[in-house]
Each structure stands twice: as structure tokens, then as C-alpha cells.
Design a protein around this motif. Structure first.
Motif, mmCIF file in Angstrom:
data_model
loop_
_atom_site.group_PDB
_atom_site.id
_atom_site.type_symbol
_atom_site.label_atom_id
_atom_site.label_comp_id
_atom_site.label_asym_id
_atom_site.label_seq_id
_atom_site.Cartn_x
_atom_site.Cartn_y
_atom_site.Cartn_z
ATOM 1 N N SER A 1 0.833 -1.359 0.245
ATOM 2 C CA SER A 1 0.092 -0.011 -0.089
ATOM 3 C C SER A 1 0.621 1.197 -0.002
ATOM 4 O O SER A 1 0.521 2.073 -0.605
ATOM 5 C CB SER A 1 -0.910 -0.028 1.129
ATOM 6 N N ARG B 1 1.967 1.768 -3.522
ATOM 7 C CA ARG B 1 0.681 2.447 -4.135
ATOM 8 C C ARG B 1 0.333 3.746 -3.718
ATOM 9 O O ARG B 1 0.066 4.733 -4.815
ATOM 10 C CB ARG B 1 -0.555 1.476 -3.768
ATOM 11 N N MET C 1 -8.923 -1.528 -4.725
ATOM 12 C CA MET C 1 -8.163 -2.524 -3.857
ATOM 13 C C MET C 1 -9.457 -3.726 -3.525
ATOM 14 O O MET C 1 -10.009 -3.544 -2.604
ATOM 15 C CB MET C 1 -7.693 -1.773 -2.462
ATOM 16 N N TYR D 1 -9.645 2.824 4.676
ATOM 17 C CA TYR D 1 -8.355 2.426 3.597
ATOM 18 C C TYR D 1 -8.015 3.705 2.965
ATOM 19 O O TYR D 1 -6.681 4.221 3.027
ATOM 20 C CB TYR D 1 -8.640 1.375 2.851
ATOM 21 N N MET E 1 -4.866 6.194 3.186
ATOM 22 C CA MET E 1 -4.175 6.407 1.919
ATOM 23 C C MET E 1 -3.960 7.965 1.695
ATOM 24 O O MET E 1 -2.913 8.419 1.270
ATOM 25 C CB MET E 1 -4.838 5.840 0.708
#
Length: 196
Positions: free
Chosen positions: A69, A72, A96, A107, A111
């Protein structure tokens, strides 16, 4: 910002995240210790070698999974810096497929904190990760405020995954708590090194 300069900053960030992941893995995974008598009985020492290989593979797997992650998020930050267009967090979370639906909003929040951090570093000046952090955050207080936000977002996301993970929820919650404590400590020590 030149492509070469951006590539170098990206390398500094990835190297730092990888080093953090290795430190964390070493704290989370229990390293096997051979009893002294095992050295004198070679057949048992073979079992220890097998356990040690499993440990090494566990470290490697932990680091690789820890970085998925983050890589990403770094790619999204790089794209946002190059295009000037902010990342669509909802689309990122929806892409995802292995993240359970109910955990995707958390999430996305995690992020967003990471991407903002990486953008801050990519737009800063410096010839090391520490120099980028000093340039981007200016002082330890600002950097620790970011670390606190990141720690909270990571823990909230991890806890949202808890019902979906196989195993004893108490054991998994204990591991999540241990990771949270260890990563918080690592980031605090990092801040102390960067801002002496």
C-alpha cells in the motif's frame, strides 16, 4: 521538478519505508533461539535451521506486504505531483479488491494521509529522506503531528479488518496493538534522529 530529482526522492522514500518495515518485522516476529544442547545433537539442529528459514521467509513476506500500500500511495503521490490533479481516494479504495468493502473508507483515509505525506516529501528539497522531512515539516512538532495522524489512520484501518481476518480475534487484536506500539516507537525515534 525534474524527473531525475523526483526519481531520487522516490528512492529515498522507498528506502526509508523498507528500513522501517524491516525494523518493525524484527520487533513483531519472534526469532527462534536454539537451546544450547541442540548444537550437540545435529539431527535436532536441522529442525532449528528449518525454523530459522521460516523466520527469514516470514520477515521477507512481512516487509513485502507492508510495502504494497505504501508503494501504491507513493505512485499516487507522484502522479498527483506531476499532473497537479489530486488522487480520487474513493476510486483508489474501490480499486483494492482484497480490501473488504466495510474497511474501504478507512483504507481511503489512511491512503490520504500517506499520499499527502509523500507529496510533501516529493515537493521538498533534500538529498536524503531526513533532509526531505526537515525541509517539508520544518520542525519536530509538525512531523510528530503527521506521525500521530498516520498512526491513528493505520490503526483504525487495521481494526476495521479485524472481523474479516481468520483466527482468534483476541490474538489478532494483540498483534495489531503490538504493531501499533512498535511503529509509534520507531517513528518517534525517527523524529528524534531527524530533528536532534
Amino acid at each position: 521538478m525534474s524527473k531525475e530529482n523526483t526519481h531520487q526522492k522516490k528512492q529515498y522514500i522507498l528506502e526509508h519505508e523498507s528500513a522501517l518495515a524491516h525494523q518493525l518485522a524484527g520487533l513483531i516476529l519472534d526469532k527462534p533461539k536454539p537451546p544450547i544442547w541442540m548444537i550437540f545433537v545435529p539431527v535436532f539442529f536441522v529442525f532449528f535451521v528449518q525454523k530459522m528459514n521460516q523466520y527469514k521467509n516470514g520477515l521477507k513476506d512481512f516487509v513485502e506486504n507492508y510495502l504494497i500500500s505504501r508503494r501504491r500511495a507513493l505512485e499516487a503521490a507522484l502522479e498527483a505531483e506531476e499532473t497537479g490533479i489530486s488522487t480520487d481516494m474513493k476510486a483508489l479504495a474501490e480499486s483494492m479488491e482484497n480490501v473488504p468493502v466495510q474497511a474501504r473508507p478507512l483504507y481511503a483515509e489512511w491512503m490520504e494521509v500517506l499520499i499527502d505525506h509523500y507529496r510533501q516529501l516529493l515537493s521538498s528539497q533534500g538529498n536524503s529522506h531526513a533532509a526531505l522531512v526537515r525541509s517539508g515539516y520544518r520542525n519536530k512538532t509538525n512531523f510528530l503531528l503527521f506521525c500521530n495522524s498516520l498512526n491513528k489512520a493505520e490503526k483504525a484501518y487495521s481494526m476495521a479488518l479485524l472481523p474479516e481476518l481468520d483466527g482468534d480475534n483476541k490474538d489478532i487484536a494483540h498483534v495489531i496493538e503490538k504493531i501499533d506500539v512498535c511503529v509509534t516507537d520507531i517513528r518517534r525515534r525517527d523524529a528524534d534522529k531527524i530533528f536532534p
